[in-house]
Scaffold this active site. Structure first.
Site, mmCIF file in Angstrom:
data_model
loop_
_atom_site.group_PDB
_atom_site.id
_atom_site.type_symbol
_atom_site.label_atom_id
_atom_site.label_comp_id
_atom_site.label_asym_id
_atom_site.label_seq_id
_atom_site.Cartn_x
_atom_site.Cartn_y
_atom_site.Cartn_z
ATOM 1 N N ASP A 1 -0.216 5.124 0.861
ATOM 2 C CA ASP A 1 -0.502 6.138 1.892
ATOM 3 C C ASP A 1 -0.544 5.508 3.276
ATOM 4 O O ASP A 1 -1.355 4.610 3.536
ATOM 5 C CB ASP A 1 -1.844 6.821 1.607
ATOM 6 C CG ASP A 1 -1.781 7.708 0.377
ATOM 7 O OD1 ASP A 1 -1.066 8.716 0.415
ATOM 8 O OD2 ASP A 1 -2.443 7.371 -0.633
ATOM 9 N N ASP B 1 0.864 -1.167 0.000
ATOM 10 C CA ASP B 1 0.000 0.000 0.000
ATOM 11 C C ASP B 1 0.911 1.231 0.000
ATOM 12 O O ASP B 1 2.106 1.122 0.300
ATOM 13 C CB ASP B 1 -0.873 -0.043 1.261
ATOM 14 C CG ASP B 1 -1.615 1.257 1.491
ATOM 15 O OD1 ASP B 1 -2.354 1.675 0.575
ATOM 16 O OD2 ASP B 1 -1.455 1.859 2.571
#
Lengths: 256, 256
Positions: free
Chosen positions: A41, A39
Site C-alpha cells: 500500500d 511494501d
C-alpha cells in the site's frame, strides 16, 4: 543459503523465486544482485489516502475523533499497533476485542472503496523488469491477505501462485517490527543483508533497519522526503516508475 | 492606518475587526500586537484529505489519471493553478472551459462529503482566544465562498457577518500569489508586515513571503515539517491547539 531456517516448513516454497526470474538463489546473495522486498500500500498501489479515510471513519464510528493527518502518519504499521498508537494519543482505552472490531470496521469501509484504487505509475513495469533481470522480489505487507488481495489482483500477482507474498497473517509482528521482511527474504532464499526494502512509510524504513536490509523510500504514500530520510532511507524516489529509472543506484545493473 | 488604501470602498468594512475584538486599529500595527490571517482548509478544518480524493475522482472522470500524493502536494493552490499544474505534469492539455468544468466537478464531489469534515483540534478555541485578546484576525482561502461556507459554519463564523473573510471570488489571483493575504490585511486595517499568516501548505507560506508577512505552518494538512520549513515557515506547529499553546512564540502575550 537461508540464514537460520527458523521455519523449515517454508523450505518447500523455495521454487517460488524461480517464478520471479531468479536463475539461482546464490546470485541473490552476491553483492551485484540484490533482492527486492516491497511494501504494497502506497508503494505499489495508490491506496494510502483511501486507507487513511477508512480508518478515520471507523475510528469516528467507534467514538474516537482524530485529525486525519495523525492517522496518515501511522499508516503502514500493523493495524493493531496503529489503533493502539492512536488511542494512546487520544487517551482512549480499548479492549483487545474492541481493537479487533475496529480493524474489521476499517477493513469493511476500505473494501467498499477498493475498486477506486489504482496501481502506482510504473509498479507493474518495475516488477516485470526485475523478473526479466533475474532479480528475486517479494511483497511484504502489514495488511492481511484478505485486504491485500484486490491490490495483488490489480498488479497481476496471483497470491495463490508461486510469488513470495508475506502478509500480516503469516508473522507474529508486523511493521515496524522486522518480521515481515525477514520472512520475505527467507521465502526468497536470500540473505536479508543483500535485500533492498522498498516502502513509502517511516515504518517500512524502521523495519528495514531493524532487519539490516537497505531501505529505499518512495514519496507515493504522501510522506515528506525529509521524514523518510530521517527514518533511514538510503535513497528516496517519487514512485515505482522513478525507482525503475534509477535502478542502477540501488545495485541492479542494466540487463545486457 | 491602512497602507495604500487601494480599495477605498472597503473602508466601510473597517468596523469588521471590532467584532474580532481589536480595540483599536493602531494596536494591530504595533510590534507587540500582530494580526492573524488564517488559511481555512487543513488549517482550521480537517478537509485536506477529502479535497484530495475529490480532485482525484474529478480528474479521473475527466480522463486524467494521477497518483493521489501528487494532488496532495498541490492542494492549497487556487483550483485553476492546481489543475494547470497537474495537467502539465501529465502532459494533458485542457481548454479554459474544461478546466472550469473540472473545478465544478471537484466542488460537486467534495460537497457530497463535506458533512464528514470536522474542525481541527483547537480551531474554535484559538479564534476565540484571539478575539478575547483583542488580536485582529481574518480568514483568507483559495476556495470560493460557496465551497468555504460549510467550513465557516462549522467554526461558527457567519460569512455574511462582520468577520473578515476573503475568498477566491474577491481577488484576481489565489495562492501562491499574495493577493488573498494582502486583501485580508487591508480589510482588517493592518499592515501586512505586522501580520502572521497561518497555513498548512507550502503555497500558504510562499504567498506569505511574497506578501512580506510572517508565515507560520501547521502539520494538520499532512505536509512534512521539512517541506514547510523550506518554504519559509517561521515556526511549525501540529495544529491550531498546538499554536494556541505556543502563541507567545509568535508575538501574542498572555491576556491579563
Amino acid at each position: 543459503m537461508s540464514p537460520g531456517d527458523r521455519q523449515p516448513a517454508r523450505r518447500e516454497s523455495e521454487p517460488e523465486w524461480e517464478a520471479h526470474g531468479s536463475s539461482a538463489p546464490q546470485r541473490a546473495t552476491s553483492a551485484g544482485h540484490p533482492a527486492f522486498l516491497f511494501d504494497l500500500d502506497g508503494t505499489l498501489v495508490d491506496s494510502v489516502y483511501h486507507h487513511v479515510l477508512a480508518w478515520r471513519d471507523a475510528l469516528e464510528d467507534a467514538g474516537v475523533r482524530l485529525a486525519v493527518w495523525r492517522i496518515h502518519r501511522r499508516i503502514g504499521m500493523s493495524g493493531g499497533l496503529l489503533v493502539n498508537a492512536l488511542l494512546r494519543e487520544t487517551g482512549h482505552r480499548f479492549t483487545a476485542e474492541e481493537v479487533e472490531r475496529l480493524q474489521r470496521a476499517h477493513a469493511a469501509i476500505y473494501a467498499r472503496q477498493a475498486g477506486d484504487v489504482r496501481p502506482l505509475p510504473g509498479a507493474r513495469d518495475l516488477l516485470a523488469h526485475l523478473t526479466d533481470a533475474g532479480v528475486p522480489w517479494a511483497i511484504a505487507t502489514s495488511g492481511k491477505l484478505e485486504s491485500a488481495r484486490p491490490a495483488l489482483d490489480m498488479l497481476g500477482i496471483d497470491p495463490a501462485g508461486p510469488g513470495a507474498i508475506v502478509t500480516r497473517d503469516l508473522v507474529q509482528h508486523a511493521k515496524p517490527d522486522p518480521d515481515l521482511f525477514l520472512a520475505a527474504a527467507e521465502r526468497l532464499g536470500v540473505r536479508i543483508e543483500a535485500a533492498v526494502v522498498v516502502g513509502d512509510s517511516v515504518w517500512d524504513l524502521l523495519a528495514a533497519r531493524r532487519a539490516r536490509a537497505l531501505g529505499v523510500a518512495l514519496l507515493s504514500g504522501g510522506y515528506g522526503q525529509d521524514e523518510l530520510e530521517r527514518a533511514g532511507a538510503y535513497r528516496v524516489y517519487q514512485d515505482p516508475a522513478d525507482l525503475l529509472f534509477h535502478l542502477d543506484e540501488v545495485g541492479v545493473r542494466a540487463i545486457g
